[in-house]
Design an enzyme around this catalytic site. Sequence first.
Site, short mmCIF file in Angstrom:
data_model
loop_
_atom_site.label_atom_id
_atom_site.label_comp_id
_atom_site.label_asym_id
_atom_site.label_seq_id
_atom_site.Cartn_x
_atom_site.Cartn_y
_atom_site.Cartn_z
N LEU A 34 -75.85 -27.03 56.28
CA LEU A 34 -75.07 -27.71 55.39
C LEU A 34 -74.17 -27.19 54.47
O LEU A 34 -73.96 -27.49 53.53
CB LEU A 34 -75.84 -28.91 54.74
CG LEU A 34 -76.67 -29.98 55.56
CD1 LEU A 34 -77.56 -30.57 54.67
CD2 LEU A 34 -75.89 -30.67 56.35
N ASP A 59 -80.99 -22.53 58.80
CA ASP A 59 -79.84 -21.71 59.00
C ASP A 59 -79.94 -20.79 60.26
O ASP A 59 -81.00 -20.03 60.15
CB ASP A 59 -79.86 -20.66 57.59
CG ASP A 59 -78.78 -19.74 57.48
OD1 ASP A 59 -78.01 -19.29 58.60
OD2 ASP A 59 -78.18 -19.32 56.36
N PHE A 82 -71.87 -23.95 67.49
CA PHE A 82 -70.52 -24.24 66.44
C PHE A 82 -70.62 -23.61 65.12
O PHE A 82 -69.89 -23.32 64.63
CB PHE A 82 -70.44 -25.72 66.21
CG PHE A 82 -70.03 -26.64 67.43
CD1 PHE A 82 -68.65 -26.74 67.82
CD2 PHE A 82 -70.94 -27.50 67.86
CE1 PHE A 82 -68.24 -27.60 68.66
CE2 PHE A 82 -70.50 -28.51 68.97
CZ PHE A 82 -69.28 -28.48 69.21
N SER A 126 -61.84 -18.96 69.56
CA SER A 126 -60.52 -19.58 68.98
C SER A 126 -59.34 -18.93 69.71
O SER A 126 -59.46 -17.81 70.22
CB SER A 126 -60.64 -19.37 67.66
OG SER A 126 -59.50 -19.31 66.89
N THR A 128 -57.19 -17.73 68.14
CA THR A 128 -57.12 -16.54 67.09
C THR A 128 -57.18 -15.17 68.02
O THR A 128 -56.60 -14.11 67.55
CB THR A 128 -58.02 -16.54 65.94
OG1 THR A 128 -57.61 -15.67 65.14
CG2 THR A 128 -59.34 -16.13 66.24
N TYR A 151 -62.76 -13.01 59.97
CA TYR A 151 -63.17 -14.19 60.87
C TYR A 151 -62.84 -13.96 62.26
O TYR A 151 -63.64 -14.24 63.04
CB TYR A 151 -62.42 -15.51 60.05
CG TYR A 151 -62.56 -16.32 60.94
CD1 TYR A 151 -63.80 -17.35 61.25
CD2 TYR A 151 -61.28 -16.90 61.66
CE1 TYR A 151 -63.41 -18.21 62.21
CE2 TYR A 151 -61.17 -17.83 62.56
CZ TYR A 151 -62.43 -18.73 62.88
OH TYR A 151 -62.32 -19.76 63.71
N LYS A 155 -64.95 -13.51 66.09
CA LYS A 155 -65.07 -14.32 67.21
C LYS A 155 -64.68 -13.48 68.38
O LYS A 155 -65.03 -13.51 69.54
CB LYS A 155 -63.64 -15.55 67.40
CG LYS A 155 -63.83 -16.69 66.46
CD LYS A 155 -65.02 -17.29 66.68
CE LYS A 155 -65.44 -18.70 65.72
NZ LYS A 155 -66.77 -19.26 66.03
N ASN A 201 -57.66 -25.58 53.60
CA ASN A 201 -57.02 -24.37 53.95
C ASN A 201 -56.06 -24.78 55.21
O ASN A 201 -54.88 -24.27 55.50
CB ASN A 201 -57.80 -23.30 54.68
CG ASN A 201 -58.79 -22.48 53.61
OD1 ASN A 201 -57.95 -22.09 52.53
ND2 ASN A 201 -59.84 -22.58 53.78
N ASN A 202 -56.47 -25.90 55.98
CA ASN A 202 -55.71 -25.98 57.14
C ASN A 202 -54.74 -27.27 56.98
O ASN A 202 -54.61 -27.98 55.80
CB ASN A 202 -56.93 -26.58 58.11
CG ASN A 202 -57.58 -25.45 58.69
OD1 ASN A 202 -58.97 -25.51 58.39
ND2 ASN A 202 -57.13 -24.73 59.18
N ARG A 234 -47.76 -24.80 66.33
CA ARG A 234 -49.19 -24.50 66.80
C ARG A 234 -49.13 -25.72 67.89
O ARG A 234 -48.60 -26.64 67.99
CB ARG A 234 -50.41 -24.98 65.88
CG ARG A 234 -50.12 -23.93 64.68
CD ARG A 234 -50.88 -22.77 64.94
NE ARG A 234 -50.92 -21.82 63.79
CZ ARG A 234 -49.90 -21.06 63.49
NH1 ARG A 234 -48.69 -20.90 64.25
NH2 ARG A 234 -50.05 -19.99 62.45
N1 UFG Z 1 -49.73 -24.65 56.89
C1 UFG Z 1 -48.85 -24.92 55.88
N2 UFG Z 1 -49.38 -25.64 54.59
C2 UFG Z 1 -50.73 -25.54 54.44
C3 UFG Z 1 -51.59 -25.34 55.45
C4 UFG Z 1 -51.14 -24.96 56.74
O1 UFG Z 1 -47.61 -24.93 56.00
O2 UFG Z 1 -51.03 -25.99 53.22
C5 UFG Z 1 -49.17 -24.11 58.09
C6 UFG Z 1 -49.79 -22.95 58.27
O3 UFG Z 1 -48.70 -21.86 57.77
C7 UFG Z 1 -49.53 -22.84 59.99
C8 UFG Z 1 -49.98 -24.18 60.36
O4 UFG Z 1 -49.69 -24.99 59.19
O5 UFG Z 1 -48.32 -22.58 60.25
C9 UFG Z 1 -51.27 -24.49 60.84
O6 UFG Z 1 -52.26 -23.87 59.82
P1 UFG Z 1 -53.76 -24.02 59.87
O7 UFG Z 1 -54.33 -23.20 58.46
O8 UFG Z 1 -54.14 -25.60 59.88
O9 UFG Z 1 -54.48 -23.41 61.24
P2 UFG Z 1 -53.95 -21.89 61.72
O10 UFG Z 1 -53.34 -21.97 63.00
O11 UFG Z 1 -53.60 -21.04 60.43
O12 UFG Z 1 -55.46 -21.72 61.78
C10 UFG Z 1 -56.23 -21.70 62.95
C11 UFG Z 1 -57.73 -22.23 62.76
C12 UFG Z 1 -58.61 -20.95 62.16
C13 UFG Z 1 -58.15 -19.76 62.83
C14 UFG Z 1 -56.58 -19.45 62.90
C15 UFG Z 1 -56.30 -18.28 63.82
O13 UFG Z 1 -57.96 -23.21 61.78
O14 UFG Z 1 -59.71 -21.18 62.18
O15 UFG Z 1 -56.08 -20.68 63.68
O16 UFG Z 1 -54.86 -18.00 63.91
F1 UFG Z 1 -58.70 -18.51 62.31
#
Ligand code: UFG
Length: 343
Positions: A34, A59, A82, A126, A128, A151, A155, A201-202, A234
């Site tokens: 969690l 864990d 996962f 990934s 990645t 990270y 992978k 972040n995503n 993407r």
């Molecule tokens: N983006 C934005 N604004 C945001 C968030 C993302 O413009 O607030 C853009 C990023 O620049 C990117 C796209 O949206 O162009 C996708 O970004 P994400 O963060 O959603 O996904 P990523 O492709 O960067 O990340 C994914 C996986 C990660 C992995 C990574 C490796 O989520 O776990 O690919 O490239 F590490």
Amino acid sequence: MSKVLVTGGTGYIGSHTVVELINEGFEVVIVDNLSNSNVEVLNGIEKITGVRPVFENIDCVDYVAMDNMMDKYGEIDAIIHFAASKAVGESVEKPLLYYRNNLVSLINLLQLMPVHKIKNFVFSSSCTVYGQPDILPVTENAPIKPALSPYGNTKQIGEEIIRDTIYANPTNYQSIILRYFNPIGAHASAEIGELPNGVPNNLLPFVTQTAIGIRKQLQVFGNDYDTPDGSCIRDYIHVVDLAKAHVVAVKRMLTGKSKDSLEIFNLGTGRGLSVLEIIKTFEEVNQVKVPYKIVSRREGDIEKVWADPTFANEVLGWKAVETVEETLRSAWAWELNLAKLRN
Ligand code: UFG
């Protein structure tokens, strides 16, 4: 009934996979600490499937606890692994946390498999690992590029650990490594979905949280890339499509259909979409505004990547079928349902 151990089963992709496994008649044991998910996810899974999966708060880094858990549940037919830390930025700040969480847990599972006579292993990898590919769309044969973050490195190293382990003992193990592109969206019931801790972040959680007013404005990281509209591209795949691929992978191994003791598949749609296209489509299909501004590039971002899913389509026998419109609708429905749950 075959039994599948799902580590990280209360997480985003894990929970959707648990639903698909239960729907296909598998018995599921979830192990999750969690650290980035909520135990209430079990309620969502139960609402959708009518079954409350067994849950153990453990864990995977804890070898003894994992060993005892496996004793407790007896015969396990396959593991889907996962459980891992996945924030790119955090991994740069805390590399040892990432190497420890992601690699020790993997080694523990691989060591415990022969002890408990578990033969089949599915690993979350990934796209990645490809970095910025030289040729698009990217196939499984594309070269592995140096990782841009700890990270990403976990992978790559994880894949190598699995390969070496399997090839040292192919009669005791078989594995399918799944390289995910960008999973988005939520289950059609809106009972489960992505639930990031803190500031997302995503892209998609940031989009939905901005649309609902939790965030003021979305930042689009760069519009000066070498792409048609200047924003990054993407391969966004519906999380339920992705989840179903795991069930196909488990069945493939259980029925002896794998062509090699180690197989690797790209899980993507084959369609590349830019950040600006995602925002525009999200606004159109959901009739909601997403305030955004263009800011400078985010460090470490790949300019463009999308999958060649031919190998997964033809050999694994799996294909992503959801449209991006439906996927973006499901993401919004989940955010709206979350708002209800919060109130
Ligand atoms: N983006 C934005 N604004 C945001 C968030 C993302 O413009 O607030 C853009 C990023 O620049 C990117 C796209 O949206 O162009 C996708 O970004 P994400 O963060 O959603 O996904 P990523 O492709 O960067 O990340 C994914 C996986 C990660 C992995 C990574 C490796 O989520 O776990 O690919 O490239 F590490």
